[in-house]
Design an enzyme around this catalytic site. Structure first.
Site, mmCIF file in Angstrom:
data_model
loop_
_atom_site.group_PDB
_atom_site.id
_atom_site.type_symbol
_atom_site.label_atom_id
_atom_site.label_comp_id
_atom_site.label_asym_id
_atom_site.label_seq_id
_atom_site.Cartn_x
_atom_site.Cartn_y
_atom_site.Cartn_z
ATOM 1 C CG LEU A 1 -16.164 21.440 -0.736
ATOM 2 C CD1 LEU A 1 -15.132 20.391 -0.312
ATOM 3 C CD2 LEU A 1 -15.452 22.723 -1.145
ATOM 4 C CB ALA A 2 -22.271 21.050 -0.185
ATOM 5 C CE1 TYR B 1 -8.317 11.116 -9.431
ATOM 6 C CE2 TYR B 1 -9.065 12.815 -10.947
ATOM 7 C CZ TYR B 1 -8.399 11.623 -10.721
ATOM 8 O OH TYR B 1 -7.816 10.955 -11.767
ATOM 9 C CB ALA C 1 -1.188 3.935 -6.838
ATOM 10 C CE LYS D 1 -21.309 11.260 -1.136
ATOM 11 N NZ LYS D 1 -22.572 10.895 -1.767
ATOM 12 C CG ASP E 1 -1.898 1.105 1.283
ATOM 13 O OD1 ASP E 1 -1.580 2.184 0.740
ATOM 14 O OD2 ASP E 1 -2.971 0.924 1.864
HETATM 15 P P1 NAI Z 1 -7.628 2.039 -11.754
HETATM 16 O O1 NAI Z 1 -8.557 2.253 -10.632
HETATM 17 O O2 NAI Z 1 -8.058 1.132 -12.868
HETATM 18 O O3 NAI Z 1 -6.224 1.490 -11.211
HETATM 19 C C1 NAI Z 1 -5.588 2.079 -10.090
HETATM 20 C C2 NAI Z 1 -4.677 1.050 -9.462
HETATM 21 O O4 NAI Z 1 -4.072 1.674 -8.317
HETATM 22 C C3 NAI Z 1 -5.433 -0.190 -8.966
HETATM 23 O O5 NAI Z 1 -4.780 -1.360 -9.379
HETATM 24 C C4 NAI Z 1 -5.406 -0.033 -7.457
HETATM 25 O O6 NAI Z 1 -5.423 -1.264 -6.743
HETATM 26 C C5 NAI Z 1 -4.110 0.732 -7.253
HETATM 27 N N1 NAI Z 1 -4.082 1.408 -5.966
HETATM 28 C C6 NAI Z 1 -5.084 2.136 -5.400
HETATM 29 N N2 NAI Z 1 -4.716 2.527 -4.170
HETATM 30 C C7 NAI Z 1 -3.467 2.037 -3.957
HETATM 31 C C8 NAI Z 1 -2.577 2.103 -2.853
HETATM 32 N N3 NAI Z 1 -2.898 2.734 -1.722
HETATM 33 N N4 NAI Z 1 -1.373 1.485 -2.970
HETATM 34 C C9 NAI Z 1 -1.037 0.819 -4.103
HETATM 35 N N5 NAI Z 1 -1.858 0.735 -5.168
HETATM 36 C C10 NAI Z 1 -3.059 1.329 -5.095
HETATM 37 O O7 NAI Z 1 -7.282 3.490 -12.307
HETATM 38 P P2 NAI Z 1 -6.765 3.981 -13.752
HETATM 39 O O8 NAI Z 1 -7.918 4.474 -14.531
HETATM 40 O O9 NAI Z 1 -5.878 2.972 -14.360
HETATM 41 O O10 NAI Z 1 -5.920 5.264 -13.333
HETATM 42 C C11 NAI Z 1 -4.533 5.233 -13.068
HETATM 43 C C12 NAI Z 1 -4.071 6.632 -12.731
HETATM 44 O O11 NAI Z 1 -4.419 7.522 -13.787
HETATM 45 C C13 NAI Z 1 -4.724 7.203 -11.464
HETATM 46 O O12 NAI Z 1 -3.777 7.980 -10.761
HETATM 47 C C14 NAI Z 1 -5.834 8.073 -12.023
HETATM 48 O O13 NAI Z 1 -6.197 9.080 -11.122
HETATM 49 C C15 NAI Z 1 -5.169 8.617 -13.256
HETATM 50 N N6 NAI Z 1 -6.103 9.113 -14.281
HETATM 51 C C16 NAI Z 1 -6.970 8.272 -14.926
HETATM 52 C C17 NAI Z 1 -7.827 8.780 -15.883
HETATM 53 C C18 NAI Z 1 -8.780 7.911 -16.650
HETATM 54 O O14 NAI Z 1 -9.503 8.439 -17.513
HETATM 55 N N7 NAI Z 1 -8.853 6.616 -16.396
HETATM 56 C C19 NAI Z 1 -7.830 10.204 -16.222
HETATM 57 C C20 NAI Z 1 -6.882 10.982 -15.491
HETATM 58 C C21 NAI Z 1 -6.044 10.438 -14.560
#
Ligand code: NAI
Length: 457
Positions: A307-308, A363, A299, A305, A271
């Site tokens: 903000l309110a 976020y 990650a 949500k 984590d």
């Molecule tokens: P996802 O939810 O499919 O994958 C995220 C991964 O991070 C998961 O495997 C999860 O288990 C892992 N994770 C979460 N908390 C963790 C922790 N505390 N320690 C270790 N691993 C952890 O998300 P996705 O779509 O692949 O996004 C990846 C990144 O890209 C994120 O930072 C997201 O905010 C960013 N992002 C995604 C966009 C999209 O359109 N999908 C747009 C803009 C940014």
């Protein structure tokens, strides 16, 4: 994650109906495959002066760079538009403009070629940044490139993109990061990067000897690698030659192991908010792979949500995973004395962190925080030949966006110049570019991977 509208528009009948009804007609984007030629046609290099000559020489020179001749890309290059030629790329070199009047000739010469640009063609400007200390006419001419490029990108169709390289004064246009940026923007690696100006700050970094394996010999850590964008980042970094440590929470252990096996890397169940996360990452990378060169913070979580209605838990968990964990891990790496071999940090921000998004104050605060964090972290790494940068994805087709309401999802896809969502590989290619040894001169910047989404700049 499919886009049925895009599939429909790729068929002859669908495209004909769309044209008749004035609907968006997104074009399938061509993605990078190792070994495929950089361009599928000739390039036009416009602009006078030594910088345009140097870029034309780079593009047209023989590959290999033997006998004192710099390494070239062996492309067919024209210095003036040939009527009826269908160019794969048009480069407009504007580094020497000192008055807005000087924009007209090269820009209008480029304009005459645009209707015949090849599908997936590239228009790239090369310019210098405008400063408040410049003479007003100089600043006006340089800043003018910004508006020109962003507007031009919105006019291109057929999967073509328009982007710019902005090279700091005193840094040659042939500096490693300028050359690598130019190549990235010309190549299919940048399929979903559109309407962006990439700043090159320093004459630093090291050019790849093998453009298909720019990460050879490098050890990279990717957090959140069990699925989504992170899994594809791990694959692309491995494809580019890196040994990859895949990090994710223990609950995602099965997916994590599958990705680690696929990329012939190692898995670390962790984590990222754990107090010893930085130490464990460093220990794993050094004991299993002999060092750590690239740290990819991918990650991330959402707990949306208004903000309110925001709760301390929703606010706190998003800030902890998306931002505080990165700061703590970076601190450990920076003070370890072991992250000193041209290190790279690449963090994942979001267009929400640039433009804001209703329901995402937590976020967006975390993602804007990342943009600030890389800006302040990069200078600390420069003495080691290092840097830190971020990517800011727009709408990417993943599990996260598949959960959006159908109509919102359709609208979000079409609200970009490329009229579609990006694929995880598009983000991964940008991460790999910023992680490469050649990107050492890009210092604390955020590169949007959003198809020139109308959201934000
Ligand atoms: P996802 O939810 O499919 O994958 C995220 C991964 O991070 C998961 O495997 C999860 O288990 C892992 N994770 C979460 N908390 C963790 C922790 N505390 N320690 C270790 N691993 C952890 O998300 P996705 O779509 O692949 O996004 C990846 C990144 O890209 C994120 O930072 C997201 O905010 C960013 N992002 C995604 C966009 C999209 O359109 N999908 C747009 C803009 C940014």
């Amino acid at each position: 994650m499919g886009d049925t509208y895009l599939d429909l528009m790729s068929s002859g009948a669908g495209a004909a109906i769309a044209t008749r009804l004035g609907l968006p007609r997104p074009a399938p984007l061509r993605r990078y495959r190792p070994g495929v030629a950089l361009l599928d046609g000739s390039a036009l290099v416009l602009g006078g002066g030594p910088d345009a000559d140097a870029i034309a020489q780079l593009l047209s020179g023989p590959p290999g760079g033997t006998g004192g001749v710099p390494d070239g890309w062996g492309l067919d290059v024209h210095r003036h538009a040939v009527p009826d030629e269908r160019y794969a790329a048009v480069l407009v070199v504007l580094t020497d403009v000192t008055h807005p009047d000087q924009l007209a000739a090269p820009v209008l010469e480029a304009a005459a070629t645009l209707k015949r640009l090849r599908p997936g063609g590239r228009v790239v400007t090369v310019s210098r940044p405008a400063h408040e200390t410049d003479a007003p006419a100089v600043a006006a001419a340089r800043q003018g490139v910004d508006g020109l490029l962003r507007s031009l990108a919105k006019e291109l169709r057929g999967g073509a993109t328009g982007n710019g390289v902005v090279v700091t004064d005193g840094v040659p246009v042939t500096a490693p990061s300028a050359v690598a940026t130019l190549r990235f923007l010309l190549s299919t690696r940048s399929a979903f990067v559109d309407g962006q100006l990439v700043d090159v700050d320093l004459d630093a970094g090291e050019l790849a000897t093998d453009w298909d394996h720019p990460l050879a010999g490098r050890v990279a850590v990717v957090t959140g690698a069990a699925r989504g964008i992170g899994a594809v980042v791990a694959e692309v970094l491995a494809r580019d030659g890196a040994r990859v440590v895949c990090v994710d929470v223990p609950a995602a252990g099965q997916g994590l192991a599958a990705v680690a096996n696929r990329v012939r890397g190692t898995a670390l169940q962790l984590d990222v908010t754990a107090p010893d996360a930085g130490d464990r990452i460093l220990e794993h990378a050094t004991s299993r792979h002999g060092g750590l060169h690239v740290m990819v913070h991918n990650a991330g979580i959402t707990r949306d949500k208004l903000l309110a209605n925001m709760t301390p838990d929703r606010w706190g968990s998003v800030m902890a995973v998306n931002l505080a964990a990165q700061l703590a891990i970076n601190e450990t790496l920076l003070t370890s004395g072991e992250f000193v071999d041209a290190p790279r940090i690449v963090a994942t921000a979001s267009t929400s962190g640039i433009a804001g998004n209703r329901g995402q104050t937590n976020y967006a605060a975390s993602k804007a925080g990342i943009i600030g964090a890389v800006r302040a972290t990069a200078p600390l790494l420069v003495p080691f030949g290092g840097t830190a940068n971020a990517v800011a994805p727009g709408f990417i087709e993943t599990d996260m966006t598949a959960r959006m309401p159908a109509l919102t999802r359709q609208v979000a896809r079409r609200l970009s110049s490329l009229q579609q969502g990006g694929q995880p590989v598009d983000v991964a290619e940008a991460v790999a570019f910023l992680a490469s040894p050649a990107a050492g001169g890009i210092v604390g910047r955020t590169l949007r991977v959003c198809g020139q989404s109308l959201v934000g700049r």
